[in-house]
Enzyme design. Sequence first.
Site, short mmCIF file in Angstrom:
data_model
loop_
_atom_site.label_atom_id
_atom_site.label_comp_id
_atom_site.label_asym_id
_atom_site.label_seq_id
_atom_site.Cartn_x
_atom_site.Cartn_y
_atom_site.Cartn_z
N SER A 557 7.03 44.61 -34.92
CA SER A 557 7.91 45.77 -35.04
C SER A 557 8.23 46.01 -36.51
CB SER A 557 9.22 45.51 -34.28
OG SER A 557 10.19 46.50 -34.58
N TYR A 570 16.85 40.57 -31.75
CA TYR A 570 15.55 41.21 -31.63
C TYR A 570 14.79 41.17 -32.96
CZ TYR A 570 12.09 44.91 -30.84
OH TYR A 570 10.92 45.62 -30.74
#
Length: 680
Positions: A557, A570
Amino acid sequence: MTTARQTVDALLERSNALGADPRTTNYAGGNTSAKGTDTDPVTGQDVDLLWVKGSGGDLGTLTEKGLAVLRLDRVRALRDVYPGVEREDEMVAAFDHCLFGGGGAAPSIDTAMHALVDVPHVDHLHPDAGIALATAADGERLTREIFGDAVVWVPWRRPGFQLGLDIAAIQEQNPQAIGCILGGHGITAWGDTSQQAQQNSERIIREAQTYLDTHGDSRPFGAPDASRHALPEAERRAKASALFPVIRGLASTDAPTVGHWTDTEDVHEFLAGSKLEGLAALGTSCPDHFLRTKVRPLVLDLPADATTEEQVARLRELHETYREDYTAYYERHADQDSPAIRGADPAIVLVPGVGMFSFGADAQTARVAGEFYVNAIRVMRGAESVSTYAPIDEAEKFRIEYWALEEAKLRRRPAPKPLATRVALVTGGGSGIGRATAERLVAEGACVVIADLNLENARTAAEELGGADHAVAVRVDVSDEDAVQQSVAEAVLAFGGLDLVVNNAGLSLSKPLLETTAKDWDLQHDVMARGSFLVSRETARVMIEQDMGGDIVYISSKNSVFAGPNNIAYSATKADQAHQVRLLAVELGAHRIRVNGINPDGVVRGSGIFAGGWGASRAKVYGVKEEELGEFYAQRTILKREVLPENVANAVFALTAGDLSHTTGLHVPVDAGVAAAFLR
């Protein structure tokens, strides 16, 4: 009077019925035909036509597009210009000058048989029971004993124009006959109506099988050897998944292949018989069989309870011997006009206690090769039960395997797609980025194992991608070590190994630091950091055993480098994944395994993560409506474009399709331009 439409419809109905049972005729084997009349659009006069299954088609799925349509008078006129058996291959090109209108599919080598036999409807099939008689040492006597004068024996002759002349003469000389047994090959039957032709084909097959069942030896493969009996199912599957990558790597020495494992009673009965080595060495007989299975299989000569290490070592030795023997076979028979050797690796590998491993250029070809060898096993069982199995000799097999017409057929095949022969595992493949990636990989020729915690989603995706020859589904919780190991084993059993892995499974909980619990932290690290580590470790084992190189891709990501708000757990686990890419790129490079990553921006559309609550949380953080989140993300990028699942899938393809063969340890941003996430 029967119309052309009725003739074609009846032919297709008969063909599909006969092709529905693999014991009647094998996949893409055999052919059927019908003669009738239609109107010539040029003259307005009736013209006699032949409709016959074209080259490469399959009877079970035949449609009108798969029929060649020829003028019957022109095909029969070729008898006057036939140059003899030494030049009969030239007649195939002559068929093109006999086509009616567009002509339909390309005419096959068997067209002459159908045209020259002076009966309206003709079937040529490769039934197991019929080939059993055709390959029996005393097949001619057995044919007379079973059928009397209703079925005539035809000695072996390679398919072609001369065989068509031979069968036409036999039919003319034996008006009482309904068909014939073609030595070493199969059967041909005929009838005045489509229904009668089908009934005659089925009668020959039925009566042959009945004779084998009632007169055959109950142990056609010899006394069973207890040391080679099938292992218990769980042990058998475990052994198969351990051996398959090694065997696939060996079978891919000259060209990469996909594999198929066959674990049936037929196979295990054959593998346990005392005649195994002797029968396997004789090879198959029907041309359709050995063209797909090669002249003979590789047989592991160890007991079923040998250790995996012992089996692997012996397989490597036997593979070298097989390659030497196959090369010698080619050199014994090749002449200056023969096509180049097509590779010396086996297409069929038999492992007592475990099963049969078959290989091909794609999953369907590998599966069909196994089906053909099962047909061959049934043929050997039948022939050995009432006689002695006596296939056509090696020189004849070579003439067909390296036939110029077969070579031409291979050259007509479309060029392979970029990911042909590659086997991929996509975690989280049931939705979002994972599903889009699976779709792109299948579209580019890969076989894909869709692994997902939601098995229903995975199965739906696999079915929509074409089913078991293209994609299969497995359930996996990537945080569970045993579950990962089991899913990788299932992936190996599906296609023979693994070449391309996409670590995509993930989830997210959007919370600020003070609201993030240890459970929140552990859950996200378990799924993404631990999960991708486990998947990479287990799939790397397979790739190393295969020795074919490979690709591991992490869907990380932009958050691995971007300090977004309220996202500690996350983003930290995505940074963990990003560094795994670098570490594994270094460690696995010696095995030609490349490891790269992709850093997307938030992918809202189709995302299971966003639909599961993450979207609402992020929308709240940014103060926008959830349905506007994708547009919000787009407007904060340099390109002002929303990132979609297919954009990430495109990056996976770019990294793995071959043009970036010298790239490893790279992270590719797919974020439409987020300056804060620039890697430099």
